[in-house]
Design a protein around this motif. Structure first.
Motif, mmCIF file in Angstrom:
data_model
loop_
_atom_site.group_PDB
_atom_site.id
_atom_site.type_symbol
_atom_site.label_atom_id
_atom_site.label_comp_id
_atom_site.label_asym_id
_atom_site.label_seq_id
_atom_site.Cartn_x
_atom_site.Cartn_y
_atom_site.Cartn_z
ATOM 1 N N PRO A 1 0.817 -1.100 0.072
ATOM 2 C CA PRO A 1 0.016 0.109 0.057
ATOM 3 C C PRO A 1 1.039 1.319 0.095
ATOM 4 C CG PRO A 1 -0.742 -1.722 1.695
ATOM 5 C CD PRO A 1 0.396 -2.229 1.024
ATOM 6 N N GLU A 2 1.813 1.339 0.704
ATOM 7 C CA GLU A 2 2.902 2.649 0.709
ATOM 8 C C GLU A 2 3.249 2.839 -0.636
ATOM 9 O OE1 GLU A 2 3.067 -0.239 2.655
ATOM 10 O OE2 GLU A 2 3.889 0.290 4.772
ATOM 11 N N LEU A 3 3.563 1.868 -1.396
ATOM 12 C CA LEU A 3 4.285 1.971 -2.799
ATOM 13 C C LEU A 3 2.812 2.605 -3.581
ATOM 14 C CD1 LEU A 3 6.247 1.840 -4.711
ATOM 15 C CD2 LEU A 3 5.648 -0.634 -5.273
ATOM 16 N N ILE A 4 1.725 1.912 -3.407
ATOM 17 C CA ILE A 4 0.575 2.209 -4.183
ATOM 18 C C ILE A 4 0.121 3.665 -4.062
ATOM 19 C CG2 ILE A 4 -1.945 2.003 -4.473
ATOM 20 C CD1 ILE A 4 -0.392 -0.415 -5.627
ATOM 21 N N GLU A 5 0.508 4.268 -2.790
ATOM 22 C CA GLU A 5 0.235 5.698 -2.472
ATOM 23 C C GLU A 5 1.342 6.429 -3.183
ATOM 24 O OE1 GLU A 5 -2.187 7.089 -0.650
ATOM 25 O OE2 GLU A 5 -1.325 9.089 -0.661
ATOM 26 N N ALA A 6 2.389 5.998 -3.185
ATOM 27 C CA ALA A 6 3.468 7.068 -3.720
ATOM 28 C C ALA A 6 3.687 7.035 -5.144
ATOM 29 C CB ALA A 6 5.067 6.375 -3.309
ATOM 30 N N ALA A 7 3.131 6.047 -5.956
ATOM 31 C CA ALA A 7 3.317 5.823 -7.525
ATOM 32 C C ALA A 7 2.241 6.975 -8.096
ATOM 33 C CB ALA A 7 2.842 4.386 -7.633
ATOM 34 N N ASP A 8 2.919 7.026 -9.488
ATOM 35 C CA ASP A 8 1.978 7.914 -10.393
ATOM 36 C C ASP A 8 1.340 7.260 -11.332
ATOM 37 O OD1 ASP A 8 3.604 10.647 -9.546
ATOM 38 O OD2 ASP A 8 5.279 9.530 -10.388
ATOM 39 N N LEU A 9 1.704 5.991 -11.582
ATOM 40 C CA LEU A 9 1.102 5.176 -12.710
ATOM 41 C C LEU A 9 1.085 3.826 -12.246
ATOM 42 C CD1 LEU A 9 0.032 4.957 -15.498
ATOM 43 C CD2 LEU A 9 2.260 5.118 -16.525
ATOM 44 N N ILE A 10 -0.021 3.218 -12.090
ATOM 45 C CA ILE A 10 -0.483 1.834 -11.483
ATOM 46 C C ILE A 10 -1.358 1.080 -12.393
ATOM 47 C CG2 ILE A 10 -0.999 0.471 -9.512
ATOM 48 C CD1 ILE A 10 -0.887 3.162 -7.760
ATOM 49 N N THR A 11 -0.823 -0.079 -12.770
ATOM 50 C CA THR A 11 -1.803 -0.791 -13.554
ATOM 51 C C THR A 11 -1.601 -2.269 -12.653
ATOM 52 O OG1 THR A 11 -0.860 -0.290 -15.351
ATOM 53 C CG2 THR A 11 -2.327 -1.932 -15.741
ATOM 54 N N ASP A 12 -2.790 -2.742 -12.587
ATOM 55 C CA ASP A 12 -3.261 -4.184 -11.901
ATOM 56 C C ASP A 12 -3.409 -4.871 -12.960
ATOM 57 O OD1 ASP A 12 -3.850 -5.462 -9.008
ATOM 58 O OD2 ASP A 12 -4.952 -6.233 -10.793
ATOM 59 N N MET A 13 -2.486 -5.904 -13.122
ATOM 60 C CA MET A 13 -2.725 -6.783 -14.439
ATOM 61 C C MET A 13 -3.546 -8.091 -13.814
ATOM 62 S SD MET A 13 0.006 -4.898 -15.437
ATOM 63 C CE MET A 13 0.880 -4.506 -16.962
ATOM 64 N N THR A 14 -4.796 -8.208 -13.940
ATOM 65 C CA THR A 14 -5.469 -9.046 -13.517
ATOM 66 C C THR A 14 -5.853 -10.270 -14.284
ATOM 67 O OG1 THR A 14 -6.996 -6.960 -12.863
ATOM 68 C CG2 THR A 14 -8.155 -9.178 -12.550
ATOM 69 N N LEU A 15 -5.610 -11.524 -13.608
ATOM 70 C CA LEU A 15 -5.907 -12.505 -14.229
ATOM 71 C C LEU A 15 -7.408 -12.966 -14.635
ATOM 72 C CD1 LEU A 15 -4.401 -15.567 -15.081
ATOM 73 C CD2 LEU A 15 -5.134 -16.243 -12.654
ATOM 74 N N VAL A 16 -7.738 -13.150 -15.641
ATOM 75 C CA VAL A 16 -8.985 -13.664 -16.437
ATOM 76 C C VAL A 16 -8.874 -15.149 -16.474
ATOM 77 C CG1 VAL A 16 -10.997 -13.230 -17.902
ATOM 78 C CG2 VAL A 16 -9.366 -11.161 -16.962
ATOM 79 N N LYS A 17 -7.928 -15.548 -17.248
ATOM 80 C CA LYS A 17 -8.090 -17.022 -17.726
ATOM 81 C C LYS A 17 -6.580 -17.350 -17.920
ATOM 82 C CE LYS A 17 -11.185 -18.469 -20.794
ATOM 83 N NZ LYS A 17 -11.617 -18.770 -22.385
ATOM 84 N N HIS A 18 -6.127 -18.583 -17.842
ATOM 85 C CA HIS A 18 -4.557 -18.814 -17.991
ATOM 86 C C HIS A 18 -4.724 -20.494 -18.209
ATOM 87 C CE1 HIS A 18 -0.323 -19.243 -17.492
ATOM 88 N NE2 HIS A 18 -0.162 -18.008 -17.146
ATOM 89 N N PRO A 19 -3.799 -20.658 -19.125
ATOM 90 C CA PRO A 19 -3.899 -21.954 -19.857
ATOM 91 C C PRO A 19 -3.119 -23.043 -19.007
ATOM 92 C CG PRO A 19 -2.126 -20.746 -21.079
ATOM 93 C CD PRO A 19 -3.053 -19.794 -20.117
ATOM 94 N N PHE A 20 -2.122 -22.631 -17.666
ATOM 95 C CA PHE A 20 -1.819 -23.626 -16.778
ATOM 96 C C PHE A 20 -3.177 -24.375 -16.272
ATOM 97 C CE2 PHE A 20 2.290 -21.247 -14.903
ATOM 98 C CZ PHE A 20 2.709 -21.523 -16.042
ATOM 99 N N ARG A 21 -4.217 -23.971 -16.145
ATOM 100 C CA ARG A 21 -5.347 -24.438 -15.474
ATOM 101 C C ARG A 21 -5.717 -25.714 -16.425
ATOM 102 N NH1 ARG A 21 -9.085 -19.307 -13.596
ATOM 103 N NH2 ARG A 21 -7.658 -18.541 -12.265
#
Lengths: 203, 203
Positions: free
Chosen positions: B172-192
């Protein structure tokens, strides 16, 4: 930690490693993937470009078709064309975002031209990875027919060829068909604080 | 489309373009950004690597410090070292994921060594972009102190230098300090489905 706790910790770590090894042993299949990068956050195209550079690094012939961004020169486009023309084929179909051209008929023609190029590259047995950059925008506005695109990927894509489709608002039909999907979710963006797009970061 | 529909489309696009031009006119500032790629999905490191290739394309000197993945050779690491040693400095600090090494003290020493290298690169006026790959893993396990890292970025990072920090579970401390944040959200993965990590896609 007590000796007892230490023993439990070691046991736990062993179990984690054993479970992971068992899990990884089931991952034996190789196949060409339909990969989707969508969402409103940053990283959809740059991650696709990163995978193209990985392919070049591994000596895997690859191709890029840019569907929308073609109107403005991008660092990666120039770079690929000037430095890696032998390793990566680079095509541009679109002339810019649609609010720049303001000509729907021309946008449709450009998108369809891009899709013809894309199909040729995907079917080429030499090519192992094809990046369809911002094709989701063309699909969203129905410049391309989603059933045509998904049908082609499922029925005609060579089994070992990877195809990566980027752009926000990926259609449900594509999500259903894809093997590997990431939603790049916007958490914070400096545009909101008046910072402009910058070299190396956005382009 | 009818002529009427085409005219409506053109009118709508003109309005979008005007609104967009007004919005972009307010984005005038340039500054070095603190960029974070986090989340459980794919694309955190490959997007960082894509930005490094963009910097090389633009002639912007850059540096990579790999915090965790160093134990196994990656396509991009070899590629950068063999082809772009003059444009990008490449450092490896970590020896692998912690359940592989099972040696916390060695992991801590490797992470702290990586952070010393990172600080030197960030402070170097020659370097315009620094990628700290998988540093979030080292922060999550407290191999590095989050206040040290965030304090350094906010107080000592040269104003025009970009720093990109990747890895899941960003603090959270880094999220607070950052200017540009992307959360790469897993939707589907072939490992499964039993598909293993593949060349060009995962490494």
């Amino acid at each position: 930690m007590s000796e007892d706790e230490n023993a439990r910790h070691t046991e736990k770590m062993k179990k984690i490693k054993a479970a992971r090894d068992r899990m990884m042993a089931t991952k034996t299949e190789e196949k060409g993937l339909i990969i989707v990068h969508t969402g409103t956050g940053k990283g959809k195209s740059s991650s696709g470009f990163g995978m193209i550079m990985r392919c070049i690094a591994h000596g895997m012939p690859c191709a890029v078709v840019q569907f929308i961004k073609g109107a403005w020169p991008t660092g990666e486009g120039t770079f690929l064309r000037e430095r890696f023309a032998a390793e990566c084929r680079f095509f541009v179909s679109g002339e810019g975002f649609t609010w720049e051209t303001q000509d729907r008929e021309r946008d449709i023609a450009a998108a369809q031209n891009g899709w013809e190029i894309a199909k040729t590259q995907i079917l080429d047995p030499e090519v192992q990875f094809v990046l369809l950059d911002e094709i989701n925008i063309a699909l969203r506005y129905d410049y391309l027919d989603i059933d045509d695109v998904v049908g082609f990927l499922l029925e005609q894509k060579p089994p070992m060829t990877h195809v990566c489709l980027t752009g926000r608002n990926a259609k449900p039909e594509l999500i259903e068909a894809a093997d590997l999907i990431t939603d790049m979710t916007l958490v914070k963006h400096p545009f909101r604080e008046g910072v402009k797009a910058q070299k190396g970061v956005e382009f």
